[in-house]
Design a protein around this motif. Sequence first.
Motif, PDB file in Angstrom:
ATOM      1  N   ILE A   1       6.005   5.976  18.765  1.00  0.00           N
ATOM      2  CA  ILE A   1       7.421   6.424  18.511  1.00  0.00           C
ATOM      3  C   ILE A   1       7.632   7.921  18.559  1.00  0.00           C
ATOM      4  CG2 ILE A   1       9.139   6.160  16.804  1.00  0.00           C
ATOM      5  CD1 ILE A   1       7.937   3.655  15.815  1.00  0.00           C
TER       6      ILE A   1
ATOM      7  N   GLY B   1       8.412   5.095  11.056  1.00  0.00           N
ATOM      8  CA  GLY B   1       9.246   5.441  11.948  1.00  0.00           C
ATOM      9  C   GLY B   1      10.196   4.594  12.917  1.00  0.00           C
ATOM     10  N   ALA B   2       9.953   3.429  12.744  1.00  0.00           N
ATOM     11  CA  ALA B   2      10.577   2.324  13.567  1.00  0.00           C
ATOM     12  C   ALA B   2      12.077   2.166  13.044  1.00  0.00           C
ATOM     13  CB  ALA B   2       9.907   1.129  13.663  1.00  0.00           C
ATOM     14  N   SER B   3      13.017   1.956  14.037  1.00  0.00           N
ATOM     15  CA  SER B   3      14.131   1.772  13.636  1.00  0.00           C
ATOM     16  C   SER B   3      14.064   0.055  13.034  1.00  0.00           C
ATOM     17  CB  SER B   3      15.518   1.848  14.432  1.00  0.00           C
ATOM     18  OG  SER B   3      14.863   1.133  15.784  1.00  0.00           O
ATOM     19  N   SER B   4      15.240  -0.484  12.476  1.00  0.00           N
ATOM     20  CA  SER B   4      15.195  -1.901  12.265  1.00  0.00           C
ATOM     21  C   SER B   4      15.250  -2.752  13.274  1.00  0.00           C
ATOM     22  CB  SER B   4      16.244  -2.175  11.311  1.00  0.00           C
ATOM     23  OG  SER B   4      17.510  -1.779  11.805  1.00  0.00           O
TER      24      SER B   4
ATOM     25  N   ARG C   1      13.583  -2.172  16.187  1.00  0.00           N
ATOM     26  CA  ARG C   1      12.336  -1.938  16.805  1.00  0.00           C
ATOM     27  C   ARG C   1      11.378  -2.801  15.846  1.00  0.00           C
ATOM     28  NH1 ARG C   1      10.523   2.506  19.715  1.00  0.00           N
ATOM     29  NH2 ARG C   1       8.269   2.427  20.392  1.00  0.00           N
TER      30      ARG C   1
ATOM     31  N   PHE D   1       0.849   2.693  16.374  1.00  0.00           N
ATOM     32  CA  PHE D   1       2.354   2.377  16.501  1.00  0.00           C
ATOM     33  C   PHE D   1       3.140   3.584  16.105  1.00  0.00           C
ATOM     34  CE2 PHE D   1       5.975   0.283  14.583  1.00  0.00           C
ATOM     35  CZ  PHE D   1       6.366  -0.719  15.233  1.00  0.00           C
TER      36      PHE D   1
ATOM     37  N   ALA E   1       6.455  -0.717   8.798  1.00  0.00           N
ATOM     38  CA  ALA E   1       6.879  -0.436  10.009  1.00  0.00           C
ATOM     39  C   ALA E   1       7.917   0.765  10.067  1.00  0.00           C
ATOM     40  CB  ALA E   1       7.238  -1.668  10.946  1.00  0.00           C
ATOM     41  N   ARG E   2       9.116   0.474   9.119  1.00  0.00           N
ATOM     42  CA  ARG E   2      10.240   1.268   8.792  1.00  0.00           C
ATOM     43  C   ARG E   2       9.734   2.764   8.644  1.00  0.00           C
ATOM     44  NH1 ARG E   2      15.213  -0.863   7.988  1.00  0.00           N
ATOM     45  NH2 ARG E   2      16.004   1.419   7.964  1.00  0.00           N
TER      46      ARG E   2
ATOM     47  N   TRP F   1      -0.299  -4.951  10.414  1.00  0.00           N
ATOM     48  CA  TRP F   1       0.237  -6.011  11.179  1.00  0.00           C
ATOM     49  C   TRP F   1      -0.829  -6.837  11.696  1.00  0.00           C
ATOM     50  CZ3 TRP F   1       2.149  -0.512  12.482  1.00  0.00           C
ATOM     51  CH2 TRP F   1       3.065  -0.260  11.596  1.00  0.00           C
TER      52      TRP F   1
ATOM     53  N   GLU G   1      12.814   5.438   8.177  1.00  0.00           N
ATOM     54  CA  GLU G   1      12.280   5.918   9.187  1.00  0.00           C
ATOM     55  C   GLU G   1      12.483   7.241   9.438  1.00  0.00           C
ATOM     56  OE1 GLU G   1      14.450   3.500   9.131  1.00  0.00           O
ATOM     57  OE2 GLU G   1      15.650   3.476  10.868  1.00  0.00           O
TER      58      GLU G   1
END
Lengths: 319, 273
Positions: free
Chosen positions: A103, B176-179, B181, A99, B172-173, A88, A74
């Motif tokens: 962020i 930019g999402a943390s685990s 999230r 999404f 999703a990672r 998703w 990330e």
Amino acid sequence: MSEKLVIKGLTKKFSKTDGVENINLTVKERELLTLLGPSGCGKTTILRAIGGFHKIDSGKILLDGKEIQNLPPEKRPTGMVFQSYNLWPHMTVYENMAFGLQIRKHSKAQMKEEINEMLKLVRMDGSEKKYPGQLSGGQQQRIAIARALVLKPSLLLLDEPFSALDAKIRGQMREELKRIQREAGLTVIFVTHDQEEAMAISDTIAVMRRGYMEQIGKPEEIYDNPKTRFVAEFIGEMNFLEEGGTSFAVRPEDITLIKQENGPYRILQMMSLGHYTQAIVVDNKGNEVKVFMEKDEARLFAADDCVACRFDRKQVFAA
Amino acid sequence: MKRLYYGLGKRKFLEWILLAVFLLFFYGPLFHMLTLSFAGDYEYPDAVPHTFSLKWWDYILSKGQMVESIGTSLVLAIVVTVVSLLICLPAAYAIARYSFKGRGMVRLSFLLTNAFPKMGIYTAMAVIFYKLNLMGTFVGVVLVHIVNTMMFMVWIPSGAFRTVHIQQEESARDVGASSMRVFFKITMPMAWPGIVVASLYTFLGSMEEAQGSLLIGLPNVHTMPSELYGVIMSFPDTAGAVFAIILLIPSILLLIVFRKYLSAEALSNGFKM
Ligand SMILES: Nc1ncnc2c1ncn2[C@@H]1O[C@H](COP(=O)(O)OP(=O)(O)OP(=O)(O)O)[C@@H](O)[C@H]1O
Ligand SMILES: [Mg+2]
């Protein structure tokens, strides 16, 4: 052109034999580099190491001059698209695209504009409210690419993104990708095991074999001057022949057939492949040779004719 | 009857009869219980009470201990559901995602808790709970209920987690999402039906659990089912009917609210090994 990505001595081993070892690779700004090689040679492993999904054993990965090998996915400015299951299913196309922007705390208005722009680029505008389940496989992959691109990644990583699609759509998607890459000035690493696909879209091809790089170069360079027999065999068609004790290789289009009574070869089969014709000739020992020729030329020959072959361009490889 | 037979055709007619029998079998006792609860005068073998009134409802609702047990049961069911979600969801995720030595054993061991005779487990727990001073405590009853529902709480969500592809989490990672999230925004919502079904089972299971609550909870913790034993033993049928209906209300409400999640699919995902 400046260097975008530099990989130095990258090693990632799953076991003694599986994995990649001592990979060195440079990708230039706005370049589309393809990792090409047979199944299991380590293409995905390299791509996942760049994206942050594999912890590497040793080596350095520099993106825009900064070391990224220790960052989690990330935190890396890369965008990855997998072969399938990218989207998703519980979110609409718009929500999928938003999404990552959420962020990054983009404002609603800004988000809307960026998403619209990207959907136009991949020719999927108007699909914002749809769910992934309502899209075809090709459309889903477009959205997946758009979702990666909307975040303006420094480097786009594509792992066989079109391999689950049927041949015709795959061809179209390939052209689309090339157009998008040109229009948006993207730097892309593309993984495939399809040499035709690689020849069609790449600026540079890196041919891989069992965990290392066999040859890196422009498509025509690799095609015209393969450094090893493996590359020669893997890219395009190649005849491997022997004459007077020395073995050499010739591309089918580098052979000219000459009509000749009791010549050393006999035509086994003539087959029209659209814009050119393929002939298979066979010598008295039963060795087959593949020959490509223009349609006009092909009219002069028929099956069972006896011919001689002129090899216009021979290549020799070390064993 | 004849008219009906020829009007519907033989096949249809038999189907109707079958349906009628089925409904009677299924809803007959329920309906009987409902009428009993509103009975005024009632004598045992009769099907329908002579007069109707709310007197048994008044009677039950005026008994402090019984009303209290309704509250206890609700709170208990909520606590059990929340706590077992907290314990079992991470376990379910680990079993779904990571292959470790003895994963099969772990899965099997959850099955085993349901294979043993219940009373045996409860007695064994009671012995330990005596030492830990958990007998007759709320915490003790919560623990008994969790042991009971653990299998559902691990298996069904685990199956649901397995339907989420690893690429969906990884992309999703990637954006930019943390685990954390990723888990709450991608994995959980995609596994939601399985989680809801498991929570429902846990909640309803806790609402109706009697043996363990009796053994571990008494004399301090009174749940509705354990009270119901007492009511049935020492009061007329009509009082029991009222209490049973009260016990039924939350279950029916929950089933109505969450009916769209109660698909065979969510269940069958949980039982793929
Ligand atoms: N997570 C993993 N654990 C163990 N071994 C792995 C793992 N991922 C890949 N390998 C092994 O490493 C080697 C390289 O795999 P990789 O997926 O990089 O190949 P690939 O070139 O992408 O092949 P394909 O064209 O089939 O996708 C293979 O032998 C594979 O079995
Ligand atoms: Mg791969």
